[in-house]
Design a protein around this motif. Sequence first.
Motif, PDB file in Angstrom:
ATOM      1  N   GLU A  38       0.810  -1.213   0.000  1.00  0.00           N
ATOM      2  CA  GLU A  38       0.000   0.000   0.000  1.00  0.00           C
ATOM      3  C   GLU A  38       0.849   1.271   0.000  1.00  0.00           C
ATOM      4  O   GLU A  38       0.330   2.363  -0.152  1.00  0.00           O
ATOM      5  N   HIS A  39       2.152   1.117   0.172  1.00  0.00           N
ATOM      6  CA  HIS A  39       3.047   2.275   0.288  1.00  0.00           C
ATOM      7  C   HIS A  39       3.319   2.882  -1.088  1.00  0.00           C
ATOM      8  O   HIS A  39       3.414   2.170  -2.088  1.00  0.00           O
ATOM      9  N   GLU A  40       3.497   4.194  -1.138  1.00  0.00           N
ATOM     10  CA  GLU A  40       3.718   4.896  -2.411  1.00  0.00           C
ATOM     11  C   GLU A  40       5.010   4.463  -3.109  1.00  0.00           C
ATOM     12  O   GLU A  40       5.140   4.583  -4.327  1.00  0.00           O
ATOM     13  N   LEU A  44       8.377   1.195  -6.854  1.00  0.00           N
ATOM     14  CA  LEU A  44       9.753   1.616  -7.120  1.00  0.00           C
ATOM     15  C   LEU A  44      10.754   0.676  -6.456  1.00  0.00           C
ATOM     16  O   LEU A  44      11.706   0.205  -7.099  1.00  0.00           O
ATOM     17  N   THR A  45      10.554   0.396  -5.176  1.00  0.00           N
ATOM     18  CA  THR A  45      11.524  -0.455  -4.469  1.00  0.00           C
ATOM     19  C   THR A  45      11.489  -1.901  -4.960  1.00  0.00           C
ATOM     20  O   THR A  45      12.508  -2.586  -4.943  1.00  0.00           O
ATOM     21  N   PHE A  86      11.330  -1.277 -17.024  1.00  0.00           N
ATOM     22  CA  PHE A  86      12.356  -0.358 -16.540  1.00  0.00           C
ATOM     23  C   PHE A  86      13.745  -0.839 -16.938  1.00  0.00           C
ATOM     24  O   PHE A  86      13.923  -1.963 -17.412  1.00  0.00           O
ATOM     25  N   GLU A  87      14.726   0.028 -16.752  1.00  0.00           N
ATOM     26  CA  GLU A  87      16.131  -0.312 -16.953  1.00  0.00           C
ATOM     27  C   GLU A  87      16.898  -0.032 -15.664  1.00  0.00           C
ATOM     28  O   GLU A  87      16.569   0.907 -14.928  1.00  0.00           O
ATOM     29  N   MET A  88      17.927  -0.842 -15.415  1.00  0.00           N
ATOM     30  CA  MET A  88      18.811  -0.593 -14.274  1.00  0.00           C
ATOM     31  C   MET A  88      20.211  -0.302 -14.816  1.00  0.00           C
ATOM     32  O   MET A  88      20.794  -1.112 -15.535  1.00  0.00           O
ATOM     33  N   VAL A 183      15.564   3.658 -14.467  1.00  0.00           N
ATOM     34  CA  VAL A 183      14.836   4.435 -15.471  1.00  0.00           C
ATOM     35  C   VAL A 183      13.523   3.723 -15.774  1.00  0.00           C
ATOM     36  O   VAL A 183      13.522   2.592 -16.281  1.00  0.00           O
ATOM     37  N   ILE A 184      12.406   4.389 -15.439  1.00  0.00           N
ATOM     38  CA  ILE A 184      11.076   3.889 -15.781  1.00  0.00           C
ATOM     39  C   ILE A 184      10.535   4.828 -16.852  1.00  0.00           C
ATOM     40  O   ILE A 184      10.279   6.001 -16.568  1.00  0.00           O
ATOM     41  N   PRO A 185      10.420   4.365 -18.100  1.00  0.00           N
ATOM     42  CA  PRO A 185      10.033   5.247 -19.204  1.00  0.00           C
ATOM     43  C   PRO A 185       8.768   6.059 -18.904  1.00  0.00           C
ATOM     44  O   PRO A 185       7.791   5.534 -18.368  1.00  0.00           O
ATOM     45  N   HIS A 186       8.872   7.353 -19.206  1.00  0.00           N
ATOM     46  CA  HIS A 186       7.759   8.295 -19.065  1.00  0.00           C
ATOM     47  C   HIS A 186       7.339   8.526 -17.608  1.00  0.00           C
ATOM     48  O   HIS A 186       6.306   9.143 -17.353  1.00  0.00           O
TER      49      HIS A 186
END
Length: 433
Positions: A38-40, A44-45, A86-88, A183-186
């Motif tokens: 539920e965390h914002e 991402l993590t 995404f890219e790392m 990098v997450i496009p857009h």
Amino acid sequence: MARETPDGTSRGAEGEGSQWWKLRQRWRMLGVFEIDPEHEFYHLTSNIKEGLRASIAGQATADTADQITLTDVHFKAKDIKPHEGFEMHTFAAPVFAKLRHSLDITEEEFMSSLCSDKNYLQFVSNSKSKADFFLTNDKRFFLKTQSKREVRFLLSNLQAYMNHLEKYPHSLLVRFLGVHRIVIPHQLKKYFIVMQSVFYPDERINVRYDIKGCEVGRWTNPDTKGGQIIKVLKDNNFKNQYISLGQEKSWFDSQVKADTAFLRQLNVLDYSLLLAHQPLHQDEIEGKHSLANLVLRTTKSLDLDDNYRASETQTGVAADSASCGSDKLQAAAEVVGEENKSAARGTRTDSELQEFHDHHLRLLPNFKNSVHVIDGSDRRYFVGIIDIFTVYGSKKRLENLWKNLRFHSRAFSTVSPRKYSHRFCQWIQAHTQ
């Protein structure tokens, strides 16, 4: 009408209510929070974990990392791994793998901690930093978002940083263990660094300080309203207290001088000494002085450099010598290292050898986080120098002029790197015994 706050600054009545309301709202959020679904930051993590798992798996093993002779190619290396959505990007991977090996962090345990199925933790502090801080679930490693400028600064000075750590294996500088960009496009492009947590393990730590060696703006209201809030206190909260290190004081003072001299050469300021302490249990105090533990800790200290690896025979000699000498630390360190000097030190000059040897008189705890842990007579201290990316450029020079007018004759943070390092060392000397 203006009034003076506990940190010594003045604040006008107008707008004060709204400022305090914002602070109170922020302090209610301070602490460590699990990043659940539920965390914002959960998405991402989760992507960061997946990217790091592939990145670490593709790097050299610990054995080969130790054998690598670093070149410009390694320092400029950049690896891009595509993932679904995404890219790392990973920077200077061989350099950081070698650094992790020097800290006795295996790639397996590094991946196990960073890529565990357990959720990351978000750390929210009363720091002015706009960065986001994430902790691995075991709290061993920190992930901190950084600006592009900060990452460029670190990578451009990475060779100098590694040289400093080679010269001073017991340096108090925070250990950077990886630099990445997701990098997450857009959506986003976010740089982040992986660091060894200064406060590990933190189960018995109940007070933390961020020390800059100045007074303006350096006070934090310690009241947590009885909750689980974690507040990082500051210089003015440390009044009438001391870092009690006993026989380690001399080493500590000299290491702070060496580290700040390095930072002065990089033309940086505004770095901090992270400090926490906890009482030693009686069995820890007794064990600290036991002969077996003394030899183990001395050998571990010498083992930070490959040229100082002690054999079992030498360890036995150190034990006999240490049991007879009045200064066990001095005796053990000198005897364990003495027989290796002529064969192992190569082309170093006598003065360089003496300086190197002097910095191995520190006794490292038998501890996973040993470079950031110092045992005093009755307390265990966690220490590390952090936030080393602020360059004294035109913006900071203008800030210095403005603060000179506003806080005339007061000690504020934005000063030249030379003055900052001198004052920082003075604070350490005045508050260490």
